[in-house]
Design an enzyme around this catalytic site. Structure first.
Site, PDB file in Angstrom:
ATOM      1  N   GLU A 248     -32.851 -27.945 -31.121  1.00  0.00           N
ATOM      2  CA  GLU A 248     -34.106 -27.629 -30.402  1.00  0.00           C
ATOM      3  C   GLU A 248     -35.053 -28.776 -30.708  1.00  0.00           C
ATOM      4  O   GLU A 248     -35.595 -28.844 -31.811  1.00  0.00           O
ATOM      5  CB  GLU A 248     -34.738 -26.344 -30.935  1.00  0.00           C
ATOM      6  CG  GLU A 248     -33.818 -25.177 -31.162  1.00  0.00           C
ATOM      7  CD  GLU A 248     -33.261 -24.652 -29.884  1.00  0.00           C
ATOM      8  OE1 GLU A 248     -34.007 -24.608 -28.906  1.00  0.00           O
ATOM      9  OE2 GLU A 248     -32.070 -24.315 -29.862  1.00  0.00           O
ATOM     10  N   CYS A 282     -44.018 -27.294 -29.497  1.00  0.00           N
ATOM     11  CA  CYS A 282     -43.045 -28.087 -28.731  1.00  0.00           C
ATOM     12  C   CYS A 282     -43.044 -27.779 -27.240  1.00  0.00           C
ATOM     13  O   CYS A 282     -42.777 -28.639 -26.422  1.00  0.00           O
ATOM     14  CB  CYS A 282     -41.648 -27.867 -29.281  1.00  0.00           C
ATOM     15  SG  CYS A 282     -41.122 -26.153 -29.131  1.00  0.00           S
TER      16      CYS A 282
HETATM   17  P1  NAD Z   1     -38.768 -33.773 -37.879  1.00  0.00           P
HETATM   18  O1  NAD Z   1     -37.686 -34.197 -36.964  1.00  0.00           O
HETATM   19  O2  NAD Z   1     -39.528 -34.814 -38.583  1.00  0.00           O
HETATM   20  O3  NAD Z   1     -38.174 -32.811 -39.018  1.00  0.00           O
HETATM   21  C1  NAD Z   1     -37.517 -31.594 -38.699  1.00  0.00           C
HETATM   22  C2  NAD Z   1     -36.570 -31.252 -39.821  1.00  0.00           C
HETATM   23  O4  NAD Z   1     -35.473 -32.169 -39.771  1.00  0.00           O
HETATM   24  C3  NAD Z   1     -37.193 -31.390 -41.217  1.00  0.00           C
HETATM   25  O5  NAD Z   1     -36.750 -30.347 -42.048  1.00  0.00           O
HETATM   26  C4  NAD Z   1     -36.643 -32.726 -41.677  1.00  0.00           C
HETATM   27  O6  NAD Z   1     -36.597 -32.869 -43.079  1.00  0.00           O
HETATM   28  C5  NAD Z   1     -35.254 -32.686 -41.062  1.00  0.00           C
HETATM   29  N1  NAD Z   1     -34.601 -33.993 -40.952  1.00  0.00           N
HETATM   30  C6  NAD Z   1     -35.166 -35.184 -40.674  1.00  0.00           C
HETATM   31  N2  NAD Z   1     -34.232 -36.152 -40.695  1.00  0.00           N
HETATM   32  C7  NAD Z   1     -33.046 -35.563 -40.967  1.00  0.00           C
HETATM   33  C8  NAD Z   1     -31.714 -36.029 -41.141  1.00  0.00           C
HETATM   34  N3  NAD Z   1     -31.407 -37.332 -41.053  1.00  0.00           N
HETATM   35  N4  NAD Z   1     -30.739 -35.145 -41.401  1.00  0.00           N
HETATM   36  C9  NAD Z   1     -31.032 -33.829 -41.509  1.00  0.00           C
HETATM   37  N5  NAD Z   1     -32.277 -33.317 -41.390  1.00  0.00           N
HETATM   38  C10 NAD Z   1     -33.274 -34.180 -41.116  1.00  0.00           C
HETATM   39  O7  NAD Z   1     -39.718 -32.814 -37.020  1.00  0.00           O
HETATM   40  P2  NAD Z   1     -41.098 -32.175 -37.455  1.00  0.00           P
HETATM   41  O8  NAD Z   1     -42.102 -33.280 -37.498  1.00  0.00           O
HETATM   42  O9  NAD Z   1     -40.922 -31.293 -38.632  1.00  0.00           O
HETATM   43  O10 NAD Z   1     -41.392 -31.214 -36.209  1.00  0.00           O
HETATM   44  C11 NAD Z   1     -41.978 -31.660 -35.034  1.00  0.00           C
HETATM   45  C12 NAD Z   1     -40.924 -31.885 -33.976  1.00  0.00           C
HETATM   46  O11 NAD Z   1     -40.157 -30.712 -33.796  1.00  0.00           O
HETATM   47  C13 NAD Z   1     -41.538 -32.174 -32.610  1.00  0.00           C
HETATM   48  O12 NAD Z   1     -40.832 -33.204 -31.982  1.00  0.00           O
HETATM   49  C14 NAD Z   1     -41.364 -30.864 -31.862  1.00  0.00           C
HETATM   50  O13 NAD Z   1     -41.328 -30.997 -30.464  1.00  0.00           O
HETATM   51  C15 NAD Z   1     -40.079 -30.370 -32.419  1.00  0.00           C
HETATM   52  N6  NAD Z   1     -39.958 -28.923 -32.255  1.00  0.00           N
HETATM   53  C16 NAD Z   1     -39.110 -28.444 -31.321  1.00  0.00           C
HETATM   54  C17 NAD Z   1     -39.002 -27.072 -31.114  1.00  0.00           C
HETATM   55  C18 NAD Z   1     -38.067 -26.517 -30.077  1.00  0.00           C
HETATM   56  O14 NAD Z   1     -37.867 -25.318 -30.092  1.00  0.00           O
HETATM   57  N7  NAD Z   1     -37.516 -27.320 -29.195  1.00  0.00           N
HETATM   58  C19 NAD Z   1     -39.758 -26.193 -31.894  1.00  0.00           C
HETATM   59  C20 NAD Z   1     -40.605 -26.718 -32.862  1.00  0.00           C
HETATM   60  C21 NAD Z   1     -40.696 -28.088 -33.040  1.00  0.00           C
END
Ligand code: NAD
Length: 479
Positions: A248, A282
């Site tokens: 997501e 999001c």
């Molecule tokens: P992010 O991608 O920075 O982090 C999300 C999670 O992924 C964190 O727990 C992070 O530690 C982990 N992560 C990062 N790199 C990783 C890797 N290499 N391997 C495994 N895990 C890893 O996102 P964020 O800043 O926490 O959230 C904002 C983003 O999330 C926005 O782009 C938003 O649109 C998206 N979002 C999407 C939805 C949806 O339902 N589509 C819902 C909420 C947020």
């Protein structure tokens, strides 16, 4: 100040790493807690515990598993105010909205528990006599849920509830920015007596703990909610063991406002969509296309509404509309994108700067931009802040083409009183969700799934629950 530990195999344990991360109150910059910056060993211990617990967990009936989920919902309701305050404090979500997240999360556990008696297979006609072909749905094994900071409690539940009810065990990695609510919840559910190892939570960074969880052969399914960048990293990591992924990711949701729309409804829905949780949601409208003939009227109404937005501390009692951004990094990103838009020729109608009203915190002004063009960064890339760029369109097909001109495909909306126009747009918009004459916000019984770079697979409802199942076919020949 609280210091949280990892939750592995039914116990809070020290990380094997001594590094910690500070969790801040974004409104005051005060340190709220310390969480472990976990290690590969922590991730592996959580996965081993989940693997060891899975056989007996899947051997319970689905309804027995559901009883645990109902109890978790009860614990959330009993502690709803404490959990909402914890959430509001760690991520600057205004307290009313934080309460909604907590209450919906309780409902989410109950809703998923309700699937227990409805997980169904099929019996297929065989080409052989005296044979039945049974199609069963089986749990995948160990589910890894990686969470973002924007709905840190609800999104964790979105992974925990469907994975547990279907017979998987689970390892959750919260975001380092907002892990407190889920850690407090884990402390509170001790009285639920969930068997050890069924649910584990490990804190740590994406490149260390996230990477260990997603490259392990123990992991059966990875459900990530986060940025496209993290989604790409997770897919690469998952390719090692061909692990199933459900992603997501980000969005750049378009809203189309036609001349025959109920304008007041459209303005209210679009502006509140952009303002809710300071624009850090999001699925909410990130760009608006307004038909030529009503553009000036729309802008006048949107300007008035944006100027009325109350920005306050998350706990302010005057019912604020939004609060601080979640972090300095997020504030800097929004500031840079708006400055770049200005350089590219965008005109600021409202806001356009870091808020000068507060000495501390990461507040940004509600911002309305005009004179933007389709190729600008502000129209193409996810801002994730309270910034609304507005463009004009001539025909509906032109608006649909502009809306579809994006690498994202999460959500979209159309405002029109004409059924034919609405249905045409619904058919043509290349988005996993289209909202008609309402704000962007999904329901727990729907299916939240992004197209294009916004994701793979999806969450919620029957189809979200089925992500955690795999199919087994039994050919039963008898004599
Ligand atoms: P992010 O991608 O920075 O982090 C999300 C999670 O992924 C964190 O727990 C992070 O530690 C982990 N992560 C990062 N790199 C990783 C890797 N290499 N391997 C495994 N895990 C890893 O996102 P964020 O800043 O926490 O959230 C904002 C983003 O999330 C926005 O782009 C938003 O649109 C998206 N979002 C999407 C939805 C949806 O339902 N589509 C819902 C909420 C947020």
């Amino acid at each position: 100040m609280k210091e949280f530990k990892q939750y592995i195999n039914g116990k809070f344990v020290k990380s094997t790493s001594s590094d910690t991360t500070e969790v801040l109150n974004p409104c005051t910059e005060e340190v709220l807690s310390l969480i472990p910056q976990g290690s590969v060993a922590d991730a592996n211990a959580a996965l081993e515990a989940a693997k060891a617990a899975q056989h007996s967990w899947k051997s319970l009936t689905a309804n027995e598993r559901a009883i645990y989920l109902h109890k978790m919902a009860d614990v959330i309701r009993e502690n709803r105010v404490f959990l909402a305050e914890t959430l509001a404090k760690e991520q600057a979500k205004v307290i009313g909205l934080a309460q909604v997240e907590i209450d919906v999360t309780a409902d989410y556990f109950d809703y998923n528990a309700g699937w227990a008696r409805r997980i169904e297979g099929e019996i297929i006609q065989s080409d052989r006599s005296k044979e039945h072909i049974f199609l069963h749905k089986a749990p995948i094994g160990v589910a890894v849920g990686i969470c973002p900071w924007n709905f840190p409690f609800f999104v964790a539940a979105r992974k925990i509830a469907p994975s547990l009810v279907t017979g998987n065990t689970c390892v959750i990695k919260p975001s380092c920015i907002a892990p407190n609510t889920i850690m407090e919840f884990i402390g509170l559910i001790e009285k639920v007596n969930l068997p050890a190892g069924v649910l584990n939570v490990v804190c740590g960074t994406g490149p260390v703990v996230g990477n260990a969880l997603t490259t392990s052969p123990i992991t059966g399914i990875i459900s990530l909610t986060g940025s496209v960048f993290a989604g790409q990293k997770v897919m690469e990591a998952a390719s090692k063991n061909l692990t199933k992924v459900s992603l997501e990711l980000g969005g750049k949701a378009p809203a189309i406002v036609c001349a025959d729309a109920n304008l007041e409804l459209a303005v209210n829905a679009v502006v509140s969509s952009r303002i809710i949780y300071s624009g850090q949601v999001c699925n909410c409208a990130e760009r608006v296309y307004v038909e030529d003939s009503i553009y000036d009227e729309f802008m006048a109404m949107a300007t008035k509404k944006m100027k009325e937005i109350k920005v306050e501390d998350a706990f302010a009692t005057n019912n604020p509309d939004m609060s601080s951004m979640v972090s300095k990094a997020q504030l800097d990103k929004v500031t840079e994108m708006v400055e770049y838009a200005k350089k590219e020729g965008a005109e600021v109608v409202v806001g356009g700067n870091r808020s000068s009203k507060f000495d501390k915190g990461y507040f940004y002004e509600p911002t309305l931009l005009t004179n933007v063009t389709q190729k600008m960064q502000i129209i193409q890339e996810e801002v994730f802040g309270p910034v609304l760029p507005v463009m004009k369109f001539g025909t509906l097909d032109e608006a649909i083409a502009l809306a579809n001109d994006s690498e994202y495909g999460l959500t979209s909306s159309i405002f029109s009183e004409n059924f034919n126009k609405v249905m045409h747009a619904c058919d043509q918009l290349e988005y996993g969700e289209t909202y008609v004459n309402r704000e962007h916000f999904e329901a727990i019984q729907g299916f939240h799934a992004g197209w294009k770079k916004s994701g793979l697979g999806g969450a919620d409802g029957k189809h979200g629950m089925e992500e955690y199942l795999q199919t087994k076919v039994i050919y039963a020949q008898y004599r």
